[in-house]
Design a protein around this motif. Structure first.
Motif, PDB file in Angstrom:
ATOM      1  N   GLY A 453      -9.471  40.539  24.599  1.00 32.10           N
ATOM      2  CA  GLY A 453      -8.642  39.612  23.846  1.00 32.10           C
ATOM      3  C   GLY A 453      -7.233  39.444  24.364  1.00 32.10           C
ATOM      4  O   GLY A 453      -6.548  38.485  23.995  1.00 32.10           O
ATOM      5  N   ALA A 454      -6.771  40.352  25.202  1.00 33.95           N
ATOM      6  CA  ALA A 454      -5.390  40.320  25.671  1.00 33.95           C
ATOM      7  C   ALA A 454      -5.232  39.405  26.880  1.00 33.95           C
ATOM      8  O   ALA A 454      -6.188  39.133  27.609  1.00 33.95           O
ATOM      9  CB  ALA A 454      -4.920  41.727  26.028  1.00 33.95           C
ATOM     10  N   THR A 455      -4.006  38.949  27.094  1.00 33.11           N
ATOM     11  CA  THR A 455      -3.638  38.158  28.265  1.00 33.11           C
ATOM     12  C   THR A 455      -2.655  38.956  29.097  1.00 33.11           C
ATOM     13  O   THR A 455      -1.614  39.386  28.589  1.00 33.11           O
ATOM     14  CB  THR A 455      -2.975  36.833  27.842  1.00 33.11           C
ATOM     15  OG1 THR A 455      -3.892  36.074  27.054  1.00 33.11           O
ATOM     16  CG2 THR A 455      -2.555  36.021  29.055  1.00 33.11           C
ATOM     17  N   THR A 456      -2.973  39.188  30.372  1.00 31.97           N
ATOM     18  CA  THR A 456      -2.047  39.922  31.232  1.00 31.97           C
ATOM     19  C   THR A 456      -0.891  39.012  31.643  1.00 31.97           C
ATOM     20  O   THR A 456      -0.932  37.784  31.476  1.00 31.97           O
ATOM     21  CB  THR A 456      -2.747  40.441  32.489  1.00 31.97           C
ATOM     22  OG1 THR A 456      -3.098  39.326  33.326  1.00 31.97           O
ATOM     23  CG2 THR A 456      -3.991  41.242  32.143  1.00 31.97           C
ATOM     24  N   ILE A 457       0.131  39.627  32.198  1.00 29.48           N
ATOM     25  CA  ILE A 457       1.279  38.857  32.681  1.00 29.48           C
ATOM     26  C   ILE A 457       0.833  37.882  33.772  1.00 29.48           C
ATOM     27  O   ILE A 457       1.227  36.712  33.778  1.00 29.48           O
ATOM     28  CB  ILE A 457       2.372  39.809  33.188  1.00 29.48           C
ATOM     29  CG1 ILE A 457       2.893  40.663  32.026  1.00 29.48           C
ATOM     30  CG2 ILE A 457       3.516  39.041  33.849  1.00 29.48           C
ATOM     31  CD1 ILE A 457       3.753  41.831  32.436  1.00 29.48           C
ATOM     32  N   LEU A 458       0.003  38.348  34.687  1.00 26.45           N
ATOM     33  CA  LEU A 458      -0.492  37.486  35.752  1.00 26.45           C
ATOM     34  C   LEU A 458      -1.284  36.318  35.184  1.00 26.45           C
ATOM     35  O   LEU A 458      -1.122  35.167  35.626  1.00 26.45           O
ATOM     36  CB  LEU A 458      -1.360  38.287  36.721  1.00 26.45           C
ATOM     37  CG  LEU A 458      -2.030  37.484  37.837  1.00 26.45           C
ATOM     38  CD1 LEU A 458      -0.990  36.838  38.758  1.00 26.45           C
ATOM     39  CD2 LEU A 458      -2.990  38.375  38.638  1.00 26.45           C
ATOM     40  N   GLU A 459      -2.149  36.587  34.226  1.00 28.26           N
ATOM     41  CA  GLU A 459      -2.931  35.515  33.618  1.00 28.26           C
ATOM     42  C   GLU A 459      -2.023  34.490  32.940  1.00 28.26           C
ATOM     43  O   GLU A 459      -2.284  33.275  33.001  1.00 28.26           O
ATOM     44  CB  GLU A 459      -3.916  36.103  32.602  1.00 28.26           C
ATOM     45  CG  GLU A 459      -5.065  36.859  33.258  1.00 28.26           C
ATOM     46  CD  GLU A 459      -5.898  37.645  32.278  1.00 28.26           C
ATOM     47  OE1 GLU A 459      -7.054  37.991  32.605  1.00 28.26           O
ATOM     48  OE2 GLU A 459      -5.397  37.948  31.169  1.00 28.26           O
ATOM     49  N   GLY A 460      -0.968  34.972  32.322  1.00 29.53           N
ATOM     50  CA  GLY A 460      -0.027  34.057  31.711  1.00 29.53           C
ATOM     51  C   GLY A 460       0.658  33.178  32.741  1.00 29.53           C
ATOM     52  O   GLY A 460       0.809  31.958  32.543  1.00 29.53           O
ATOM     53  N   ILE A 461       1.063  33.766  33.859  1.00 34.47           N
ATOM     54  CA  ILE A 461       1.710  32.991  34.922  1.00 34.47           C
ATOM     55  C   ILE A 461       0.732  31.998  35.533  1.00 34.47           C
ATOM     56  O   ILE A 461       1.073  30.831  35.791  1.00 34.47           O
ATOM     57  CB  ILE A 461       2.281  33.944  35.987  1.00 34.47           C
ATOM     58  CG1 ILE A 461       3.441  34.769  35.386  1.00 34.47           C
ATOM     59  CG2 ILE A 461       2.758  33.183  37.224  1.00 34.47           C
ATOM     60  CD1 ILE A 461       3.952  35.864  36.301  1.00 34.47           C
ATOM     61  N   ASN A 462      -0.497  32.443  35.726  1.00 33.58           N
ATOM     62  CA  ASN A 462      -1.514  31.539  36.291  1.00 33.58           C
ATOM     63  C   ASN A 462      -1.815  30.361  35.369  1.00 33.58           C
ATOM     64  O   ASN A 462      -2.230  29.289  35.836  1.00 33.58           O
ATOM     65  CB  ASN A 462      -2.807  32.306  36.568  1.00 33.58           C
ATOM     66  CG  ASN A 462      -2.767  33.062  37.879  1.00 33.58           C
ATOM     67  OD1 ASN A 462      -2.069  32.657  38.809  1.00 33.58           O
ATOM     68  ND2 ASN A 462      -3.495  34.163  37.963  1.00 33.58           N
TER      69      ASN A 462
END
Length: 605
Positions: A453-462
């Motif tokens: 369920g979480a979003t990583t920092i990289l996923e957020g930037i992508n």
């Protein structure tokens, strides 16, 4: 027959509790057969009268059971609940009821059903350490830890986060949380700095008011509210050397001026429970501190709720009679409840513990159960399980992340990022939601891998830019990107495991920063940490530097900050002063010689 009597009792008490708000005595005329006695429940004009009748009916074993809390998966079963009349269970590190919220609801309803099958049918308190969201359930929303929430300076957001936490806690079967932590950490060595909001008394006081209001609402019996717990009473963040469970040495004048006001505010807000700390106060452990627990908290501040031990507190700090006589009402016994109960019983029989102290404790516990509406609606709020981890809840957590970030430096137009330019993202912390969330995230000590369920920092930037290269191990010659987002920081820890003298970045993480800088990249450092660290060298090797604290499950909030999504500008302000060098630690609150003073934070790019 017994089940029918219990259900009848619950229904009648449900009706009589309405006398408080929308019924008059003349509208209710009910006689209840209860055990071998009959009670005219309509004579009860308040919860107090109902509780008095219950206590008069209870055996000594039933009273001790109400004062006992244990871990549901550790020597406790529905059968044990019935046999021992245990009044409360908790969930903590260990087996989970299943992967879905409804699995948890079903499991804890099973325990509740067993409590209702006891002779008096007194419902259970079911508790959890939900300290930054429902952080024990994989798939729930995990908010920034309190250190980050304080950095937002947004009291409305702190309240809203607590409301969502309450909803998701209730949606996984619980009616009680052991939060908020209102320590004011004074020493960076302490492994629980991030659990406290700030070093500042007034901001802590405002935050605890917002948090208690969010968790408990205006009526504890509402469907989407739960009981809150202010902890850890008192001075847990002020121990010598920052040692978890150490000794807080101070004058009573300092205690009253600095550490007591947030608790007074929590009491004024009607906080349901207060947990005492592992720490000692001037040499006497808080679990035995009659003066502070009884004279100050209960008598002087007028606290009417439940005073609870910390883990194994009914045995860890001496014999049970010393803890109970100090004014503790409920003991958290992780599977060793029988030893606590048997020892306490003997000390009551020999009058070491007066029956008046036992009845006072039981009265407080029953009052909390009545206030929560458990005598009328004892079972979990199943409808709330559908919204656990919902998009609406995650949107609020994402807002909390972006508002919590403190911009310490921004030179050479490093920020905001442009989604059209090539960007490098560096470091393992950038693509690992476990690392970005810290301790008390899914597991007690947190975890070093991502969770559902979480979003990583990289996923957020992508999600913002399609021109991103993830260079986990660092920048390299020939890399196209001229800007590198380097994500570094601490690994997860909780409690005493996090006590540390190494309050700086590892050599490996320092090398990630210098490696990119030596290749003439514009370096944007994102620091993941549960406390302020010694960062002078790392700051000098960066173009922009962001204190991100422990942001939790919504890494997209960091992308919002980096790219100034929807015109966002930095708002976060440091909840602590920063040391210039290690010799400054512990750095005094509001220190003038700080690298960054309390409240610092650039408010524009």
């Amino acid at each position: 027959m017994r089940t029918a009597l219990i259900l009848t009792l619950l229904l009648m008490i449900a009706g009589c509790t309405n006398l408080r708000s929308n019924k008059t005595e003349s509208e209710v005329d009910v006689i209840c057969e209860w055990g071998t006695q009959k009670f005219d429940l309509c004579q009860f004009k308040s919860y107090d009268d109902m509780i008095e009748a219950l206590i008069a009916e209870m055996t000594l074993d039933e009273k001790i059971g109400q004062m006992t809390q244990s871990v549901w998966h550790n020597n406790v079963s529905p059968e044990v609940i019935r046999a021992k009349n245990i009044g409360s269970i908790i969930h903590t590190q260990g087996p989970t009821p299943g992967p879905n919220a409804i699995d948890w609801v079903n499991k804890f309803d099973e325990f509740q059903s067993s409590a209702l099958q006891t002779r008096l049918g007194i419902p259970l308190l079911i508790a959890v350490d939900a300290v930054h969201g429902q952080n024990t359930f994989e798939g729930a929303v995990i908010f920034p830890h309190n250190i980050g929430m304080a950095a937002t300076r947004n009291l409305g957001l702190i309240k809203q986060a607590a409301q969502i936490t309450a909803s998701e806690v209730a949606g996984t079967g619980f009616n009680w949380t052991f939060s908020p932590c209102i320590a004011m950490p004074q020493h960076e060595h302490w492994g629980r700095v991030y659990e406290g909001f700030t070093e500042d008394r007034d901001l802590t006081t405002a935050a605890v008011i917002a948090s208690v209001r969010g968790h408990q609402g205006s009526n504890l019996a509402n469907r989407n509210t739960i009981a809150a717990t202010a902890k850890h009473f008192i001075g847990d963040g002020a121990t010598e050397g920052g040692v978890e469970g150490g000794n807080a040495v101070m004058t009573d004048e300092l205690m009253r001026e600095r550490y007591l006001p947030p608790y007074a505010a929590a009491v004024d807000q009607g906080v349901a429970a207060i947990m005492v700390g592992f720490n000692s106060y001037n040499g006497l452990n808080m679990h035995q501190h009659t003066h502070l627990v009884t004279d100050v908290l209960k008598n002087e501040l007028g606290f009417q709720g439940v005073v609870l031990t910390d883990w194994n507190g009914g045995l860890r700090f001496g014999e049970p009679h010393k803890v109970i006589n100090a004014g503790i009402d409920m003991a958290m016994q992780p599977g060793n409840h029988e030893e606590f109960m048997s020892k306490l019983k003997l000390s009551i029989i020999d009058q070491t513990v007066p029956m008046s102290r036992i009845d006072d404790a039981v009265q407080r516990i029953l009052a909390m159960k009545f206030s929560l509406g458990l005598f009328s609606e004892p079972f979990a709020k199943r409808e709330l399980s559908l919204s656990v981890g919902s998009k609406a809840h995650r949107a609020v957590a994402r807002q909390a992340v972006r508002e919590s970030l403190v911009l310490l430096k921004n030179d050479n137009q490093a920020l905001p990022l442009d989604a059209s330019e090539p960007i490098a993202v560096v470091g393992t912390h950038a693509n690992n939601s476990g690392l970005q969330s810290g301790g008390w995230s899914i597991n007690w000590q947190g975890q070093t891998h991502s969770y559902a369920g979480a979003t990583t920092i990289l996923e957020g930037i992508n999600s913002v830019s399609s021109n991103v290269e993830y260079a986990e191990k660092g920048c390299y010659a020939g890399m196209q990107a001229q800007k590198a987002v380097v994500v570094v920081g601490e690994n997860p820890y909780a409690e005493g495991v996090g006590d540390s003298d190494e309050l700086w970045l590892s050599d490996e993480h320092k090398a990630l920063i210098t490696g990119c800088k030596n290749l003439n990249k514009k370096v944007i450092v994102i620091l993941i940490s549960g406390r302020v660290l010694v960062i002078n060298q790392d700051l000098n090797n960066s173009d922009a530097f962001i204190a991100a604290w422990l942001p939790g499950s919504e890494g997209g909030g960091i992308a919002d900050f980096l790219f100034a999504i929807d015109g966002f500008k930095p708002t976060g302000k440091s909840p602590y002063s920063w040391p210039v060098e290690f010799a400054d630690i512990p750095i005094a609150p509001y220190a003038e010689h700080a690298l960054f003073k309390f409240g610092y934070g650039l408010q524009d790019y």
